[in-house]
Design a protein around this motif. Structure first.
Motif, short mmCIF file in Angstrom:
data_model
loop_
_atom_site.label_atom_id
_atom_site.label_comp_id
_atom_site.label_asym_id
_atom_site.label_seq_id
_atom_site.Cartn_x
_atom_site.Cartn_y
_atom_site.Cartn_z
N LEU A 206 0.83 -1.21 0.00
CA LEU A 206 0.00 0.00 0.00
C LEU A 206 0.86 1.25 0.00
O LEU A 206 0.59 2.22 -0.72
N LEU A 207 1.93 1.23 0.80
CA LEU A 207 2.83 2.39 0.85
C LEU A 207 3.50 2.60 -0.50
O LEU A 207 3.66 3.73 -0.96
N GLU A 208 3.86 1.50 -1.11
CA GLU A 208 4.45 1.55 -2.45
C GLU A 208 3.48 2.24 -3.42
O GLU A 208 3.85 3.15 -4.17
N LYS A 209 2.24 1.82 -3.34
CA LYS A 209 1.20 2.37 -4.20
C LYS A 209 1.01 3.86 -3.95
O LYS A 209 0.69 4.63 -4.87
N MET A 210 1.22 4.28 -2.71
CA MET A 210 1.06 5.69 -2.36
C MET A 210 2.35 6.47 -2.63
O MET A 210 2.47 7.64 -2.27
N GLY A 211 3.35 5.78 -3.16
CA GLY A 211 4.62 6.44 -3.44
C GLY A 211 5.41 6.75 -2.19
O GLY A 211 6.18 7.70 -2.14
N LEU A 212 5.21 5.93 -1.15
CA LEU A 212 5.86 6.21 0.13
C LEU A 212 6.69 5.03 0.62
O LEU A 212 6.96 4.92 1.81
N ALA A 213 7.09 4.16 -0.28
CA ALA A 213 7.82 2.96 0.12
C ALA A 213 9.06 3.31 0.94
O ALA A 213 9.38 2.61 1.91
N ASP A 214 9.71 4.40 0.60
CA ASP A 214 10.95 4.77 1.30
C ASP A 214 10.66 5.48 2.62
O ASP A 214 11.59 5.82 3.36
N LYS A 215 9.40 5.70 2.94
CA LYS A 215 9.07 6.44 4.17
C LYS A 215 8.54 5.51 5.27
O LYS A 215 8.07 5.97 6.30
N ALA A 216 8.63 4.20 5.04
CA ALA A 216 8.03 3.24 5.98
C ALA A 216 8.51 3.45 7.41
O ALA A 216 7.73 3.33 8.35
N ASP A 217 9.80 3.79 7.58
CA ASP A 217 10.33 3.93 8.93
C ASP A 217 10.30 5.36 9.45
O ASP A 217 10.74 5.62 10.57
N ALA A 218 9.81 6.28 8.64
CA ALA A 218 9.75 7.68 9.08
C ALA A 218 8.59 7.85 10.07
O ALA A 218 7.72 6.98 10.19
N TYR A 219 8.62 8.98 10.79
CA TYR A 219 7.52 9.32 11.68
C TYR A 219 6.68 10.43 11.04
O TYR A 219 7.22 11.21 10.24
N PRO A 220 5.40 10.47 11.37
CA PRO A 220 4.52 11.43 10.70
C PRO A 220 5.06 12.86 10.65
O PRO A 220 4.93 13.52 9.63
N TYR A 221 5.69 13.32 11.74
CA TYR A 221 6.13 14.72 11.75
C TYR A 221 7.21 15.00 10.70
O TYR A 221 7.46 16.15 10.36
N GLN A 222 7.85 13.94 10.20
CA GLN A 222 8.91 14.13 9.20
C GLN A 222 8.35 14.23 7.78
O GLN A 222 9.11 14.42 6.84
N LEU A 223 7.03 14.05 7.65
CA LEU A 223 6.43 14.06 6.32
C LEU A 223 5.68 15.36 6.04
O LEU A 223 5.26 16.05 6.96
N SER A 224 5.54 15.66 4.75
CA SER A 224 4.71 16.80 4.36
C SER A 224 3.25 16.44 4.57
O SER A 224 2.91 15.26 4.75
N GLY A 225 2.40 17.46 4.54
CA GLY A 225 0.96 17.21 4.73
C GLY A 225 0.42 16.22 3.71
O GLY A 225 -0.36 15.33 4.04
N GLY A 226 0.85 16.39 2.46
CA GLY A 226 0.37 15.50 1.41
C GLY A 226 0.79 14.06 1.64
O GLY A 226 0.01 13.13 1.45
N GLN A 227 2.05 13.90 2.11
CA GLN A 227 2.53 12.54 2.41
C GLN A 227 1.76 11.95 3.59
O GLN A 227 1.37 10.78 3.58
N GLN A 228 1.52 12.79 4.61
CA GLN A 228 0.77 12.31 5.77
C GLN A 228 -0.63 11.85 5.36
O GLN A 228 -1.12 10.82 5.82
N GLN A 229 -1.25 12.63 4.47
CA GLN A 229 -2.60 12.25 4.05
C GLN A 229 -2.57 10.94 3.26
O GLN A 229 -3.47 10.13 3.38
N ARG A 230 -1.50 10.74 2.49
CA ARG A 230 -1.41 9.47 1.75
C ARG A 230 -1.21 8.29 2.71
O ARG A 230 -1.75 7.20 2.49
N VAL A 231 -0.44 8.53 3.80
CA VAL A 231 -0.31 7.47 4.81
C VAL A 231 -1.67 7.16 5.41
O VAL A 231 -2.03 6.00 5.60
N SER A 232 -2.45 8.20 5.67
CA SER A 232 -3.74 7.95 6.32
C SER A 232 -4.68 7.22 5.36
O SER A 232 -5.53 6.44 5.80
N ILE A 233 -4.52 7.45 4.06
CA ILE A 233 -5.32 6.68 3.09
C ILE A 233 -4.87 5.22 3.12
O ILE A 233 -5.70 4.30 3.14
#
Lengths: 253, 221
Positions: free
Chosen positions: A132-159
Motif C-alpha cells: 500500500l505504501l508503495e502504491k502511495m509512493g511512500l515505500a521509502d518512508k516506511a520507517d519515518a515518523y509522521p512529523y517528518q512528512l509533508s501534509g500530502g505525504q501524511q494524508q497518503r499514509v492515512s489513506i
C-alpha cells in the motif's frame, strides 16, 4: 448492490437542526461527492455515517447489516455492540487533519489496526502494508515518523492506513482542505486512481472540478437538505439559481 | 564533630530520604491516574450529580489546599485519636501514605491536563479503525500523554526530593532531621550546608535522569 443506505437522517446540535431528512445511498464501486457551503451539514452526514455522531432520526444500513433505525415510538435504536463492531469493518475514513498516530512510524500506523483490531497475521499484514505504501509512493518512508512528512505525504499514509483494513467503502472528509494547493493534486490523483480500481467512496469536498471529474454522483447540500442530486452533468448544468451562485463563487476564486 | 563525620551521618539520613522519595513515587504515580480518571468521570447519580467527579475534586482540593506537614500529622496521629490505635510502628508507613496521597493529587491534575489536551481526532481515528476504548487509551492516547506530561512530572519529582524533609514533623530521622539535630548540638551551620549539597546532588540526578527519558521520547513530535 448498495453498500450504504441512509434514510431520512435527522440530526440536531443543541436544538439547531443540522440535518433535515437526508437520504443517500451508495452503490458498490460508486464515487459519491458531497458538496455545499460550510454549515450545510455535509460533514455531519458523513460523521453520522461512520457513527462518530449519533442520529436523531432515520436509518443507517450497511451491506453488513442495519446499524441504526427509528422504532415505532420514534426513538433511534442502534445495533448492539457486537453488530456495530462487525459493521465498522465495512468502512474506513480519511480525516481532514490526517489524524495519524504521531508516536507510530509510518509502517506501524498502517499495520497497527489490522494487527490489533482484526488480529491478522503479521507477515501478511506487513506485506500488504508495504504494498500500500508503495502504491502511495511512500515505500521509502516506511520507517519515518509522521512529523517528518509533508501534509500530502501524511494524508497518503492515512489513506493507506484506511485501506489496510480492506474496507468496502471509504469516506473522505475534506481530504485536501488542510493541504497547500500544490499538494492537493497528489491526494486527488490518489483518489482518482482508487476510483479507477472501483473503490466505493464518499467524498466531502470543496474541490468542484475534482468532484465533477471523479464522482459518479454528486449531492449538493445546503442548510441540512439536499438541494440537488445526480450525475455531475445533471447537477452542474441545472438551472438551480442557488447552486449556480455557489459554483460561480468557486469559479471566481 | 568533623565535616567528614557530618557527611557520614547525613549520608545515612539521605538513604531514608531516598527511600521516602522512591516509595512515594511508586504509589503516587499510578494512584494519580486513578484519581485523574475519577476527576474526569461522567458517572451520574439521580441523573444529574457527577458523584465520582465531585468526590475526587474535593479530595484534590483538600490535598492541595492544606499543608503536607498537617497531612503527615493527621495520617500518623489520626488512628490514635480516633480509635486509640497503637501507632508505635506506624511512623514510616504513615509518612509514605501521607506523601503518596498528597502527591497523587498533584499528579492527577497533571495527567488530567495531559489527557484533556489530546486532540479529539485521535480518539475518532482510533474509533473508526475499530479500536476498543481500552485499546485506544492504552496504545494511542497514553503514550502521547506521558510525553506531554513528563516536564510537569519532573517538576513534581524535584519538589518531592525537597519535601522529604517535612518528615521531620513526625520526628523521622531522614537527612534534614539529622542535620538540624547536629546543628543544634554543635552550634554550627555546616550540617545545613552539607544538607544543601546532598539535596542539590540528588535533584541533579533526578532531573538529569528525567531529561534522558524525555530525550528518549523525542523520536516523535
Amino acid at each position: 448492490m448498495e453498500i450504504l443506505r441512509m434514510k431520512h437522517i435527522k440530526k440536531s446540535f443543541d436544538g439547531l437542526e443540522v440535518l433535515k431528512d437526508i437520504s443517500i445511498s451508495v452503490e458498490e464501486g460508486e464515487v459519491l461527492a458531497i458538496i455545499g457551503p460550510s454549515g450545510s451539514g455535509k460533514s455531519t452526514i458523513m460523521r453520522c455515517a461512520v457513527m462518530l455522531e449519533t442520529i436523531d432520526g432515520g436509518e443507517i444500513e450497511y451491506i453488513g447489516g442495519k446499524a441504526a433505525w427509528t422504532d415505532a415510538a420514534g426513538k433511534v435504536q442502534y445495533a448492539d455492540h457486537a453488530a456495530l463492531k462487525e459493521i465498522r469493518r465495512d468502512y474506513g475514513m480519511v480525516f481532514q487533519n490526517f489524524q495519524l498516530f504521531p508516536h507510530y512510524s509510518v509502517l506501524k500506523n498502517v499495520m497497527d489496526a489490522p494487527l490489533r483490531v482484526q488480529k491478522r497475521e503479521r507477515s501478511e499484514v506487513e506485506k500488504e502494508a508495504r504494498a500500500l505504501l508503495e502504491k502511495m509512493g511512500l515505500a521509502d518512508k516506511a520507517d519515518a515518523y509522521p512529523y517528518q512528512l509533508s501534509g500530502g505525504q501524511q494524508q497518503r499514509v492515512s489513506i493507506a492506513r484506511a485501506l489496510a483494513m480492506n474496507p468496502k467503502i471509504l469516506f473522505f472528509d475534506e481530504p485536501t482542505s488542510a493541504l497547500d494547493p500544490e499538494l492537493t493534486g497528489d491526494i486527488l490523483r490518489v483518489i482518482k486512481n482508487l476510483a479507477a480500481e472501483h473503490m466505493t467512496m464518499v467524498i466531502v469536498t470543496h474541490e468542484m472540478n475534482f468532484a465533477k471529474n471523479v464522482a459518479d454522483k454528486i449531492i449538493f447540500m445546503e442548510h441540512g437538505v439536499i438541494l440537488s442530486e445526480g450525475t455531475p452533468e445533471e447537477v452542474f448544468d441545472e438551472s438551480n439559481a442557488r447552486l449556480q451562485e455557489f459554483l460561480g463563487r468557486y469559479e471566481a476564486d | 564533630m568533623s565535616t567528614a563525620m557530618i557527611f557520614q551521618q547525613l549520608a545515612g539520613g539521605m538513604l531514608k530520604s531516598i527511600s521516602i522519595f522512591c516509595w512515594t513515587l511508586l504509589f503516587s504515580l499510578p494512584l494519580g491516574f486513578l484519581i485523574a480518571f475519577g476527576r474526569m468521570s461522567k458517572v451520574k447519580i439521580f441523573g444529574r450529580f457527577r458523584i465520582i467527579r465531585g468526590i475526587t475534586k474535593l479530595y484534590i482540593d483538600i490535598m492541595r489546599g492544606t499543608p503536607l506537614m498537617l497531612q503527615l500529622m493527621v495520617v500518623f496521629y489520626g488512628p490514635f485519636f480516633l480509635w486509640g490505635a497503637d501507632i508505635g510502628g506506624f511512623r514510616y508507613p504513615a509518612i509514605i501514605i501521607a506523601f503518596s496521597i498528597n502527591y497523587a493529587a498533584y499528579f492527577a491534575e497533571i495527567y488530567r491536563s495531559g489527557i484533556e489536551s489530546m486532540p479529539k481526532g485521535q480518539y475518532e481515528a482510533a474509533e473508526v479503525l475499530g479500536y476498543t476504548k481500552a485499546q485506544t487509551f492504552i496504545h494511542i492516547i497514553l503514550p502521547q500523554v506521558i510525553k506531554r506530561v513528563l516536564p510537569a512530572v519532573t517538576n513534581e519529582m524535584v519538589t518531592l526530593v525537597k519535601d522529604t524533609s517535612l518528615a521531620f514533623s513526625l520526628a523521622y530521622m531522614e537527612m534534614f532531621t539529622i542535620a538540624k539535630q547536629i546543628a543544634a548540638k554543635e552550634t554550627t551551620f555546616v550540617p545545613f550546608a552539607v544538607a544543601a549539597v546532598f539535596y542539590f546532588i540528588f535533584n541533579w540526578i533526578v532531573s538529569t535522569g528525567m531529561t534522558k527519558v524525555e530525550e528518549k521520547l523525542n523520536y516523535y513530535r
